[in-house]
Design a protein around this motif. Structure first.
Motif, PDB file in Angstrom:
ATOM      1  N   GLN A 156       0.829  -1.205   0.000  1.00  0.00           N
ATOM      2  CA  GLN A 156       0.000   0.000   0.000  1.00  0.00           C
ATOM      3  C   GLN A 156       0.862   1.254   0.000  1.00  0.00           C
ATOM      4  O   GLN A 156       0.619   2.191  -0.745  1.00  0.00           O
ATOM      5  CB  GLN A 156      -0.920   0.009   1.231  1.00  0.00           C
ATOM      6  N   LEU A 190       4.186   1.280  -0.564  1.00  0.00           N
ATOM      7  CA  LEU A 190       5.412   1.095  -1.338  1.00  0.00           C
ATOM      8  C   LEU A 190       6.641   1.280  -0.455  1.00  0.00           C
ATOM      9  O   LEU A 190       7.479   2.161  -0.674  1.00  0.00           O
ATOM     10  CB  LEU A 190       5.457   2.022  -2.553  1.00  0.00           C
ATOM     11  N   PRO A 202       7.204   1.848  -8.352  1.00  0.00           N
ATOM     12  CA  PRO A 202       6.684   0.839  -9.286  1.00  0.00           C
ATOM     13  C   PRO A 202       7.808   0.334 -10.203  1.00  0.00           C
ATOM     14  O   PRO A 202       8.691   1.089 -10.585  1.00  0.00           O
ATOM     15  CB  PRO A 202       5.633   1.621 -10.095  1.00  0.00           C
ATOM     16  N   TYR A 259       7.588   2.712 -19.102  1.00  0.00           N
ATOM     17  CA  TYR A 259       6.380   1.891 -19.201  1.00  0.00           C
ATOM     18  C   TYR A 259       5.886   1.764 -20.634  1.00  0.00           C
ATOM     19  O   TYR A 259       5.070   0.907 -20.941  1.00  0.00           O
ATOM     20  CB  TYR A 259       5.282   2.475 -18.311  1.00  0.00           C
ATOM     21  N   TYR A 260       6.343   2.653 -21.518  1.00  0.00           N
ATOM     22  CA  TYR A 260       5.827   2.668 -22.889  1.00  0.00           C
ATOM     23  C   TYR A 260       6.972   2.457 -23.856  1.00  0.00           C
ATOM     24  O   TYR A 260       7.849   3.302 -23.992  1.00  0.00           O
ATOM     25  CB  TYR A 260       5.108   3.993 -23.157  1.00  0.00           C
ATOM     26  N   SER A 300      -3.436   5.836  -2.821  1.00  0.00           N
ATOM     27  CA  SER A 300      -2.535   4.698  -2.744  1.00  0.00           C
ATOM     28  C   SER A 300      -2.728   3.756  -3.934  1.00  0.00           C
ATOM     29  O   SER A 300      -1.761   3.214  -4.482  1.00  0.00           O
ATOM     30  CB  SER A 300      -2.784   3.980  -1.418  1.00  0.00           C
ATOM     31  N   ARG A 321      -0.190   2.023  -6.805  1.00  0.00           N
ATOM     32  CA  ARG A 321      -0.167   0.566  -6.964  1.00  0.00           C
ATOM     33  C   ARG A 321      -0.403   0.171  -8.423  1.00  0.00           C
ATOM     34  O   ARG A 321       0.031  -0.877  -8.854  1.00  0.00           O
ATOM     35  CB  ARG A 321      -1.240  -0.096  -6.088  1.00  0.00           C
ATOM     36  N   GLY A 350       1.009   1.426 -10.771  1.00  0.00           N
ATOM     37  CA  GLY A 350       2.274   1.637 -11.484  1.00  0.00           C
ATOM     38  C   GLY A 350       2.445   3.050 -12.010  1.00  0.00           C
ATOM     39  O   GLY A 350       3.332   3.317 -12.819  1.00  0.00           O
ATOM     40  N   THR A 378       3.232   7.055 -11.272  1.00  0.00           N
ATOM     41  CA  THR A 378       3.734   8.050 -10.328  1.00  0.00           C
ATOM     42  C   THR A 378       3.346   9.424 -10.850  1.00  0.00           C
ATOM     43  O   THR A 378       3.999   9.979 -11.728  1.00  0.00           O
ATOM     44  CB  THR A 378       5.267   7.946 -10.172  1.00  0.00           C
ATOM     45  N   SER A 400       1.787   8.863 -24.020  1.00  0.00           N
ATOM     46  CA  SER A 400       1.895   8.007 -22.836  1.00  0.00           C
ATOM     47  C   SER A 400       1.192   8.652 -21.642  1.00  0.00           C
ATOM     48  O   SER A 400       0.681   7.956 -20.772  1.00  0.00           O
ATOM     49  CB  SER A 400       3.350   7.666 -22.523  1.00  0.00           C
ATOM     50  N   GLU A 415      -2.393   7.781 -21.944  1.00  0.00           N
ATOM     51  CA  GLU A 415      -2.578   6.388 -21.484  1.00  0.00           C
ATOM     52  C   GLU A 415      -2.608   6.323 -19.956  1.00  0.00           C
ATOM     53  O   GLU A 415      -3.422   5.623 -19.356  1.00  0.00           O
ATOM     54  CB  GLU A 415      -1.469   5.473 -22.018  1.00  0.00           C
ATOM     55  N   ASP A 416      -1.673   7.091 -19.316  1.00  0.00           N
ATOM     56  CA  ASP A 416      -1.671   7.151 -17.847  1.00  0.00           C
ATOM     57  C   ASP A 416      -3.034   7.616 -17.327  1.00  0.00           C
ATOM     58  O   ASP A 416      -3.586   7.044 -16.381  1.00  0.00           O
ATOM     59  CB  ASP A 416      -0.603   8.145 -17.350  1.00  0.00           C
ATOM     60  N   GLN A 465      -5.725   5.053 -17.449  1.00  0.00           N
ATOM     61  CA  GLN A 465      -5.557   4.081 -16.363  1.00  0.00           C
ATOM     62  C   GLN A 465      -6.019   4.666 -15.032  1.00  0.00           C
ATOM     63  O   GLN A 465      -6.675   3.998 -14.237  1.00  0.00           O
ATOM     64  CB  GLN A 465      -4.076   3.719 -16.258  1.00  0.00           C
TER      65      GLN A 465
END
Lengths: 480, 480
Positions: A121, A123, A233, A305-306, B256, B260, B262, B264, B309, B312-313, B316
């Motif tokens: 939770q 990290l 992450p 990530y991409y 949180s 989690r 992924g 930031t 990107s 995309e973030d 999500q």
């Protein structure tokens, strides 16, 4: 070179510290159990060295505690009795920080090897400090998390040693060094008191930063028994490039330009030609043709990530390095290729050291000063007649200089070389740098501290040591 | 509340420190020039407060040096004569760190306002410490570079004050706080000696970390005159989302979960409904309809180099926050919209404070503990009958709690409220947090330090203070 305490330290020790007699051995046994108090010669010898050149200093006794309460009792006893204590992690240090130069107790932390909690939770990980760095990294990776600091010894070193030397490693260039991940520490002070240095928070403006004072203090202020570390992450994608250059200087010059182009690689490593040659001989099983004109390589990783944006980064990097005469770039985008390139880079240190007598210096400068540093090191080497093999974390300006004894006489090695090292460190200082980027000062770099710090700064550090350890029992004769 | 030294401190001062007589005023004048030595009541009053509630402590004299040599001479004089010195930056502090509670000299650093060098090769800036944070940020932005720490007062506060409180700001969640950017400091010690604390390098394992010891030490160990700060490439793209929630607790719980997943975020700010209501009243010119059921908002930014990107973030993130009952997300992708949302967030502190009597607490916990903290604060408020307005840097677990006096009696405010604050801080501590994330301890939080540190830790801090300042002349009565 097995040293049963230098004559000088023996004399000093007799003046400053108590002898360990059978009564003390018994008391230690009562604290940790007799089997965890070892005095046989073989064991003393095994714990009497780390990875620093060929130094071996014999402790009088090896004590292997299992709990913070035991460490506390040991320290209380030693503080009362004035017995020197040298804490030891995995013994992978390169500056002699774990050498028991004053004899006394070698306190091996090896049984503090449990990860206590991975907090998905927040990290964060809470861990004992004798967990192997790679074991910790793999444990958090399983949860999709990442602990970036990765010294070359990560397969064997302990997280506690990393904390005590403020280790870095290849990924520090993007993700920072150990100090950037340490949130809170449980520490046993030299008088046996147990403290927590801070809080388990990402921000903290609550009094002096005892946490950061402990990080990099090389076991001289307290014994770190537990650590709360920040996690991030885990990046899901990475690309790795091996970029050849015709001159080491142009490779180093390209480093700064890559950052100026707005790219922060997740690794940016430098290897001069000789470094790779040593590594290829050492590995034996790796085939790699280096064209004659190639004199240096950069090993560069981007992560994120991409994958598309990483390809774009690589295209931009290719354009930048072309301007510095980079030759054909080797592009590793599958795991097997990446592993091979990392295997090559990571063995360089071991490869140079295998079968040679050497000294390793851990110079660090602002990254754009790397070409000047490299040129200076080579010139000093010419003047003193030694071969140096240079490699390291170019993105951070952290250049490892391995000096090989080769044909030097004992007299040259013992008397002339310190002058050459002094010249290298004076150059480093003049470039805005310092004498250790990630290995620490420990025992072997101590004489060179006055090059980077004046009497006032060193006086403050000594006085801080005195605050924590007025009897100077904890890892004495280190740093200062 | 103008205080010409509390009776207690006056007595203590008479015992510990010398009076500033005309001879000393003359000597100060000889060092900095007579015009930079001020003793008129208006000026003493103007320099006698910072942004901490309504405290005003009158110094005996205001001295405004211009060079490190002058600061050194002043400190030498004061150390010899045992005169208390309170260094002051822009006076934007929220914990009373710059209040001259023992009278003596108020040392205003305001003339140290020059940026000395922006090193585009090494991505570093060397600056005097009275440069306004936003001025510094804009200067490096012009070169495509970025200095992330951005406290809400960035338009007026000085970089030196930021260093002394280890400031954060909204972007700390991705980019870290001030301590993560300070490489090296020029410091005048209480005895007038001038030191540099480290080296201009990204990595450093060379003795104790004096740099990090200075950061956050609130002007009690030395006076920071120059700083070398790390810069990074300026991200070129960002997106900003305002996300409404039906309950403050679910907003905090979503925080949180975002990490989690992924991601930031570069900012992740929390505002409860009342915070926005205060801000809208304060601004007057901003139209914003908050549906009745919305009780809290997250303001979330993602930044980087590739806009795709970031989209995309955001997709999500939208999925994650849906799971916590997020209402319709307001998506700001042009500069005007972003500016407006930031204007709203940044004025919350000022808005709550305007025209109210208040106390501001700077609690910080591991981020997943935020819902518990918020719930606890509200419950304690109910028990003691006060209104609290909560907002802050949720991504870091850093919640600012503004307690409004409202209908409380003087007796309740002065005698009951400290008990309530103690309860809040005890809750914070029990959640693994601490009592200041970025404001510092200064003068007003001093009584609460024993909640987070025991006697041993506080004893170490005091002893470190004593190493630097044995006569206790520099910013006395702060932190401890």
């Amino acid at each position: 070179m097995v040293i049963d305490c230098f004559a000088f330290f023996k004399e000093m020790k007799n003046k400053m510290y108590s002898k360990i007699d059978t009564k003390i051995i018994e008391e230690l046994g009562a604290i940790v159990g007799q089997t965890n108090v070892q005095t046989t010669k073989d064991i003393l010898k095994a714990y009497g060295h780390d990875e620093t050149e060929d130094f071996v200093f014999l402790p009088e006794v090896v004590v292997i505690p299992n709990t913070v309460g035991e460490v506390s009792k040991i320290m209380r006893l030693c503080n009362q009795q004035k017995i020197p204590v040298t804490p030891r992690g995995a013994g992978t240090g390169l500056a002699g920080g774990a050498l028991p130069v004053c004899g006394g107790i070698l306190l091996s932390m090896e049984r503090f090897n449990k990860i206590l909690n991975i907090d998905e939770q927040n990290l964060q990980i809470t861990t004992e400090t004798a967990v192997i760095t790679e074991v910790l990294q793999n444990a958090v990776k399983e949860k999709g998390l990442y602990y970036p600091p990765d010294p070359a010894s990560k397969g064997t070193c302990y997280i506690g040693g990393n904390i005590n030397t403020n280790s870095g490693g290849p990924h520090a260039v993007k993700y920072g060094v150990v100090k950037d991940y340490v949130l809170n520490l449980e520490v046993v002070l030299p008088n046996g008191e147990v403290i927590w240095t801070g809080a388990n928070t990402l921000k903290n403006s609550t009094g002096y930063n005892l946490t950061q004072l402990m990080v990099g203090s090389e076991g001289t202020l307290g014994i770190v028994t537990k650590a709360v570390l920040k996690l991030i992450p885990q990046p899901s994608q990475s690309l790795l490039l091996l970029i050849p250059f015709e001159s080491p200087e142009s490779a180093c010059a390209a480093v700064s330009a890559i950052f100026r182009a707005g790219i922060t690689p997740s690794c940016l490593e430098f290897m001069e030609r000789r470094a790779i040659e040593y590594a290829l001989v050492y590995l034996g099983d790796m085939k790699m043709m280096i064209p004659d004109e190639v004199q240096a390589h950069l090993l560069l990783e981007v992560d994120g990530y991409y994958i598309e944006s990483l390809y774009e980064d690589c295209e931009q990097i290719a354009k930048v390095v072309e301007g510095f005469g980079a030759e054909e770039i080797l592009f590793a985008d599958n795991d097997a290729q990446k592993r091979e390139l990392w295997r090559l880079r990571k063995c360089v240190g071991r490869a140079v050291k295998k079968g040679t007598i050497y000294k390793e210096e851990d110079t660090v400068v602002p990254r754009a000063e790397l070409p000047k540093l490299l040129k200076g090191v080579k010139m000093i080497g010419q003047n003193y007649g030694f071969e140096s093999v240079c490699y390291g974390h170019a993105g951070d300006g952290n250049l490892h200089v391995n000096i090989v004894k080769g044909e030097l006489t004992e007299q040259q090695w013992n008397e002339e070389l310190p002058k050459a090292i002094t010249e290298i460190f004076e150059l480093v200082k003049s470039l805005g740098g310092t004498i250790s980027g990630e290995h620490g000062i420990g025992w072997v770099q101590r004489p060179y501290m006055p090059i980077v710090f004046g009497e006032v700064e060193l006086g403050l550090m000594s006085a801080i040591k005195n605050v924590f350890d007025p009897n100077n029992i904890l890892n004495p004769q280190k740093i200062f």
